[in-house]
Design a protein around this motif. Structure first.
Motif, PDB file in Angstrom:
ATOM      1  N   ALA A  24       0.873  -1.175   0.000  1.00 25.61           N
ATOM      2  CA  ALA A  24       0.000   0.000   0.000  1.00 25.61           C
ATOM      3  C   ALA A  24       0.908   1.222   0.000  1.00 25.61           C
ATOM      4  N   THR A  25       0.428   2.315  -0.557  1.00 28.37           N
ATOM      5  CA  THR A  25       1.251   3.530  -0.588  1.00 28.37           C
ATOM      6  C   THR A  25       0.955   4.374   0.649  1.00 28.37           C
ATOM      7  N   TYR A  26       1.833   5.306   0.924  1.00 27.52           N
ATOM      8  CA  TYR A  26       1.670   6.200   2.077  1.00 27.52           C
ATOM      9  C   TYR A  26       0.342   6.942   1.978  1.00 27.52           C
ATOM     10  N   GLY A  27       0.071   7.468   0.789  1.00 22.37           N
ATOM     11  CA  GLY A  27      -1.156   8.238   0.604  1.00 22.37           C
ATOM     12  C   GLY A  27      -2.385   7.363   0.763  1.00 22.37           C
ATOM     13  N   GLN A  28      -2.301   6.167   0.269  1.00 28.87           N
ATOM     14  CA  GLN A  28      -3.412   5.218   0.358  1.00 28.87           C
ATOM     15  C   GLN A  28      -3.726   4.900   1.813  1.00 28.87           C
ATOM     16  N   VAL A  29      -2.707   4.636   2.591  1.00 27.87           N
ATOM     17  CA  VAL A  29      -2.891   4.314   4.006  1.00 27.87           C
ATOM     18  C   VAL A  29      -3.513   5.498   4.742  1.00 27.87           C
ATOM     19  N   ALA A  31      -5.315   7.971   3.540  1.00 33.90           N
ATOM     20  CA  ALA A  31      -6.704   8.167   3.110  1.00 33.90           C
ATOM     21  C   ALA A  31      -7.617   7.133   3.753  1.00 33.90           C
ATOM     22  N   GLU A  32      -7.163   5.896   3.771  1.00 29.49           N
ATOM     23  CA  GLU A  32      -7.948   4.818   4.358  1.00 29.49           C
ATOM     24  C   GLU A  32      -8.193   5.065   5.852  1.00 29.49           C
ATOM     25  N   ALA A  33      -7.250   5.760   6.478  1.00 28.05           N
ATOM     26  CA  ALA A  33      -7.379   6.049   7.912  1.00 28.05           C
ATOM     27  C   ALA A  33      -8.172   7.330   8.150  1.00 28.05           C
ATOM     28  N   GLY A  34      -8.571   7.966   7.044  1.00 32.95           N
ATOM     29  CA  GLY A  34      -9.366   9.179   7.190  1.00 32.95           C
ATOM     30  C   GLY A  34      -8.585  10.473   7.053  1.00 32.95           C
ATOM     31  N   PRO A  39      -0.181  12.097   3.216  1.00 32.87           N
ATOM     32  CA  PRO A  39       0.715  10.939   3.165  1.00 32.87           C
ATOM     33  C   PRO A  39       1.848  11.022   4.169  1.00 32.87           C
ATOM     34  N   ARG A  40       2.237  12.229   4.483  1.00 37.09           N
ATOM     35  CA  ARG A  40       3.361  12.382   5.415  1.00 37.09           C
ATOM     36  C   ARG A  40       3.019  11.933   6.816  1.00 37.09           C
ATOM     37  N   LEU A  41       1.732  11.889   7.110  1.00 43.67           N
ATOM     38  CA  LEU A  41       1.328  11.420   8.434  1.00 43.67           C
ATOM     39  C   LEU A  41       1.679   9.932   8.530  1.00 43.67           C
TER      40      LEU A  41
END
Length: 112
Positions: A24-29, A31-34, A39-41
């Motif tokens: 999974a990509t950083y941005g995907q994760v 977004a999935e987490a809300g 992505p930097r989070l």
DNA sequence: TGCTTGACCGACG
DNA sequence: ACGTCGGCCAAGC
């Protein structure tokens, strides 16, 4: 618990859902987490994983299909090694996201 | 207080 | 397939 810490928990929870053999990509994760457009989070959450916590950190790669750890670093080699162990093919340091990207049922949490 | 730096990303040229 | 830019935001200095 501070808010940032709570946000990390959400990110880690998502990362734990990424199945073996997928990435999974950083941005995907995020977004999935809300956390859309943050992505930097995800990067921050990964950098702060408590020692001993079990989490498939190696399944998180950047949107270019590559490990975001410094090339040649120990972490970088460890990550690629683990991914290969899970059957993921890596061509010239790159992973085909069209093939290996994790596709969750729900794209984003509507609750929180 | 202000500025720089990140395990980032998507759009655009 | 690059390089640049703006968005994003916590941390460190």
């Amino acid at each position: 618990m501070g808010k940032l810490q709570e946000d990390f928990e959400k990110i880690w929870a998502v990362i734990r859902r990424v199945p073996l053999g997928r990435v999974a990509t950083y941005g995907q994760v995020a977004a999935e987490a809300g956390f859309v457009k943050r992505p930097r989070l995800t990067a921050q959450a990964l950098a702060h994983v408590p020692p001993g916590m079990e989490i498939p950190w190696h399944r998180i790669i950047n949107a270019q299909g590559k490990s975001s750890m410094p090339e040649g670093s120990r972490g970088n080699r460890e990550q690629l090694k683990r991914l290969k162990n899970e059957g993921i093919k890596i061509v010239k340091g790159k992973i085909d996201l069209e093939v290996y990207r994790w596709r969750p049922r729900s794209l984003a949490p509507l609750l929180d």
